[in-house]
Design a protein around this motif. Structure first.
Motif, PDB file in Angstrom:
ATOM      1  N   GLY A 187       0.715  -1.003  -0.388  1.00 15.03           N
ATOM      2  CA  GLY A 187       0.095  -0.172  -0.053  1.00 15.03           C
ATOM      3  C   GLY A 187       1.334   1.135  -0.030  1.00 15.03           C
ATOM      4  N   SER A 188      -0.094   2.522   0.346  1.00 17.23           N
ATOM      5  CA  SER A 188       1.062   3.362  -0.639  1.00 17.23           C
ATOM      6  C   SER A 188       0.649   4.669   0.628  1.00 17.23           C
ATOM      7  CB  SER A 188       0.537   3.827  -1.484  1.00 17.23           C
ATOM      8  OG  SER A 188      -1.248   4.750  -2.224  1.00 17.23           O
ATOM      9  N   GLY A 189      -0.205   4.450   1.455  1.00 13.16           N
ATOM     10  CA  GLY A 189      -1.475   5.313   2.670  1.00 13.16           C
ATOM     11  C   GLY A 189      -0.022   5.545   3.628  1.00 13.16           C
ATOM     12  N   THR A 190      -0.393   6.145   4.685  1.00  9.59           N
ATOM     13  CA  THR A 190       0.583   7.212   5.767  1.00  9.59           C
ATOM     14  C   THR A 190       0.032   7.548   6.320  1.00  9.59           C
ATOM     15  OG1 THR A 190       2.983   8.045   5.965  1.00  9.59           O
ATOM     16  CG2 THR A 190       1.843   8.990   4.786  1.00  9.59           C
ATOM     17  N   LEU A 295      -7.629  -6.297   3.904  1.00  9.95           N
ATOM     18  CA  LEU A 295      -6.851  -5.405   5.293  1.00  9.95           C
ATOM     19  C   LEU A 295      -6.266  -4.182   4.146  1.00  9.95           C
ATOM     20  CD1 LEU A 295      -6.699  -6.828   8.548  1.00  9.95           C
ATOM     21  CD2 LEU A 295      -8.535  -5.805   7.899  1.00  9.95           C
ATOM     22  N   LEU A 296      -5.512  -4.501   3.186  1.00 11.85           N
ATOM     23  CA  LEU A 296      -4.183  -3.744   3.187  1.00 11.85           C
ATOM     24  C   LEU A 296      -5.027  -2.561   1.787  1.00 11.85           C
ATOM     25  CD1 LEU A 296      -0.986  -5.822   3.745  1.00 11.85           C
ATOM     26  CD2 LEU A 296      -1.656  -3.739   4.586  1.00 11.85           C
ATOM     27  N   VAL A 303      -0.539  -1.830   9.232  1.00 11.88           N
ATOM     28  CA  VAL A 303       0.882  -2.522   9.059  1.00 11.88           C
ATOM     29  C   VAL A 303      -0.513  -4.364  10.627  1.00 11.88           C
ATOM     30  CG1 VAL A 303       2.078  -3.133  10.669  1.00 11.88           C
ATOM     31  CG2 VAL A 303       2.401  -0.455  10.962  1.00 11.88           C
ATOM     32  N   VAL A 304       0.423  -4.936   9.263  1.00 17.80           N
ATOM     33  CA  VAL A 304      -0.898  -5.691   9.602  1.00 17.80           C
ATOM     34  C   VAL A 304       0.025  -6.880   9.884  1.00 17.80           C
ATOM     35  CG1 VAL A 304      -2.451  -7.896   8.718  1.00 17.80           C
ATOM     36  CG2 VAL A 304      -2.535  -5.668   8.053  1.00 17.80           C
ATOM     37  N   ALA A 305      -0.328  -7.362  11.596  1.00 20.93           N
ATOM     38  CA  ALA A 305       1.070  -8.544  11.711  1.00 20.93           C
ATOM     39  C   ALA A 305       0.110  -9.938  12.030  1.00 20.93           C
ATOM     40  CB  ALA A 305       1.638  -7.569  12.921  1.00 20.93           C
ATOM     41  N   GLN A 306       0.581 -10.510  11.768  1.00 20.63           N
ATOM     42  CA  GLN A 306      -0.112 -12.445  12.124  1.00 20.63           C
ATOM     43  C   GLN A 306       1.271 -12.831  12.483  1.00 20.63           C
ATOM     44  OE1 GLN A 306      -0.844 -12.687   7.510  1.00 20.63           O
ATOM     45  NE2 GLN A 306      -2.637 -13.675   8.239  1.00 20.63           N
ATOM     46  N   GLY A 374       3.757   3.850   3.452  1.00 17.17           N
ATOM     47  CA  GLY A 374       3.493   2.730   3.015  1.00 17.17           C
ATOM     48  C   GLY A 374       2.786   1.986   4.334  1.00 17.17           C
ATOM     49  N   GLY A 375       1.778   0.819   4.193  1.00 15.88           N
ATOM     50  CA  GLY A 375       1.724   0.256   4.473  1.00 15.88           C
ATOM     51  C   GLY A 375       2.797  -1.247   5.202  1.00 15.88           C
ATOM     52  N   ARG A 376       2.233  -2.226   5.824  1.00 15.00           N
ATOM     53  CA  ARG A 376       3.297  -3.340   5.901  1.00 15.00           C
ATOM     54  C   ARG A 376       3.004  -3.940   5.833  1.00 15.00           C
ATOM     55  NH1 ARG A 376       6.689  -0.069   4.737  1.00 15.00           N
ATOM     56  NH2 ARG A 376       8.427   0.778   5.039  1.00 15.00           N
ATOM     57  N   HIS A 377       2.559  -5.824   5.843  1.00 15.61           N
ATOM     58  CA  HIS A 377       2.225  -7.295   6.236  1.00 15.61           C
ATOM     59  C   HIS A 377       3.400  -7.953   6.641  1.00 15.61           C
ATOM     60  CE1 HIS A 377       1.234 -10.915   5.035  1.00 15.61           C
ATOM     61  NE2 HIS A 377       0.233 -10.785   6.206  1.00 15.61           N
TER      62      HIS A 377
END
Length: 452
Positions: A187-190, A295-296, A303-306, A374-377
């Motif tokens: 993603g590109s959001g912040t 989600l992203l 930030v998605v942490a699994q 940007g987001g992170r997975h």
């Protein structure tokens, strides 16, 4: 004091995508005789806390445009935190950490490890082996021992799993490997994080985790200033003892995602969240549009942490699991055993270690978002931490004086009464020494953010 030459810290920092050479900024204050085992548990524990401390210091420096705070971690604090459940007292009462039916059992051709701490897992274990629940644990242990002894270990494993219970045949280590950390930008959001006194101050975290590893991660984020809201289904009650141990700093609310009204409330929370941490099996939340890609796509910059037990690929990826079961299935129990009897690590080190690594990954993802957007997975697993312990870590010579846990234990008032608990081991110059609030009772908080 040891400084700059710890290979385990360097490995973990590299797995998290940290800048090369930066792991040398972590210094350790030694303590003698901590987390003794055949496997390098001490090295795993201090490295996991060390990189978490470094990631916290990195984010704080990035937010404030300031130099990196000094990072010094005490092995005594680490060792105490890794067995936090053993130090827990609630009005002087010690919790029950393992139920009577959670143990090793001798099978016809080996050993089996079961986990039956939750009532529904206990019921499914007994049902799978045809043992009526009389409520008399001593009798049930005898009955189960006889049933398991008459069957091959893998047959017990598969029969219990088919019934929705938890049992794993003890096996030696194989060549199977799982990565320690998987991370990718997305993603590109912040969202701007202004200067702050704590690394995660103002960060909103939805906590969809249970038991130890995930709650340790989110407890750590709460320590570092995040607004952490744990969300549980009302159909899955949690132990008050578990919450007293892993719930400090967080709030607890109940939402049933299959209910339209509760789902709408959850979506409103999600719309303002910075981080979502999940601790369920791969695919278990997909039906609620909570798969990482979904989600992203809907929330760029998230930030998605699994977290899962058995890794993200392979035939066991979809199975439920706990630290004790992964120790049994990965080969750890054989290494730590005595003769033909399996053994255990001196702590639930897979849970605690993965929890601090997960928190470190979230902190590094927030630093990345701050710098590049940007987001992170992120994906971690107990199996990945087990692989690291079995195949990559090497023991180092312990030093320091005799270990006394008392300096690393404190008491606070809480909704549960007077709680004695381990102090947080995450340490950098200026780090908080305790949580801003005690653990909530399960489901006592409103489903809303406190950070506006």
């Amino acid at each position: 004091m040891t400084h700059g030459d710890d290979s385990a810290t360097a490995q973990a920092w590299a797995a998290l995508g940290g800048p090369a050479g930066m792991s040398g900024e972590v210094a350790y204050e030694p303590a003698g005789g901590v987390l003794a085992a055949r496997l390098p548990v001490r090295e795993l524990a201090r490295a996991a806390v060390g990189v978490c401390s470094l990631a916290a210091a990195e984010l704080l420096a990035a937010r404030n445009g300031a130099p990196l705070p000094a990072v010094r971690v005490h092995e005594g604090a680490v060792a105490t935190a890794f067995v936090s459940e053993r130090h827990l007292r609630i009005d002087g009462r010690a919790p029950v950490t393992f139920a009577p039916l959670s143990r090793f059992w001798r099978a016809a051709d080996g050993w089996v490890r079961t986990h039956a701490n939750y009532p529904h897992h206990r019921a499914r274990l007994l049902d799978a082996l045809g043992v009526p629940d009389t409520g008399d644990d001593e009798t049930l242990v005898e009955r189960l021992a006889a049933e398991v002894a008459a069957r091959p270990a893998e047959a017990v494993q598969e029969d219990v799993y088919a019934a929705g219970g938890l049992a794993v045949a003890v096996r030696a280590a194989t060549g199977e490997r799982h990565p320690l950390v998987e991370t990718r930008p997305a993603g590109s959001g912040t969202r701007v994080l202004p200067p702050a006194g704590l690394p995660a101050e103002g960060v909103r975290v939805l906590d969809l985790t249970r038991v130890i590893a995930g709650p340790v991660a989110t407890r750590t984020l709460a320590l570092l200033g995040a607004d952490v809201l744990r969300v549980d289904s009302p159909a899955l009650p949690e132990s008050g003892d578990a919450l007293a141990d892993t719930g400090p700093g967080k709030r607890s609310t109940l939402l049933e995602l299959s209910d339209d009204g509760d789902r709408q409330v959850f979506e409103e929370l999600l719309g303002r969240a910075d981080v979502v941490v999940t601790g369920y099996r791969p695919g278990a939340l997909d039906r609620y549009r909570l798969a990482p890609d979904d989600l992203l796509e809907r929330h760029p910059g998230l930030v998605v942490a699994q977290l899962c037990a058995w890794g993200w690929t392979g035939p066991w990826a979809g199975r439920r699991g706990f630290d004790s079961l992964v120790q049994a299935g990965s080969g750890i129990a054989v290494v730590e055993g005595d003769g033909d009897r399996p053994g255990v690590l001196p702590a639930q080190a897979l849970d605690h270690g993965t929890g601090y690594l997960l928190a470190a990954g979230v902190l590094r993802a927030l630093t990345g978002r701050l710098r590049t957007g940007g987001g992170r997975h992120l994906r971690l697993s107990l199996a990945g931490t087990a692989s690291w312990l079995l195949h990559d870590l090497r023991p180092t010579a312990p030093d320091g004086g005799p270990y006394d846990p008392q300096p690393w234990v404190t008491e606070v008032g809480s909704p549960y009464g007077i709680v004695r608990h381990a102090v947080p081991p995450v340490q950098y110059e200026g780090a908080p020494t305790g949580w801003s609030r005690p653990a909530s009772r399960w489901g006592d908080d409103r489903p809303e953010w406190t950070v506006r």
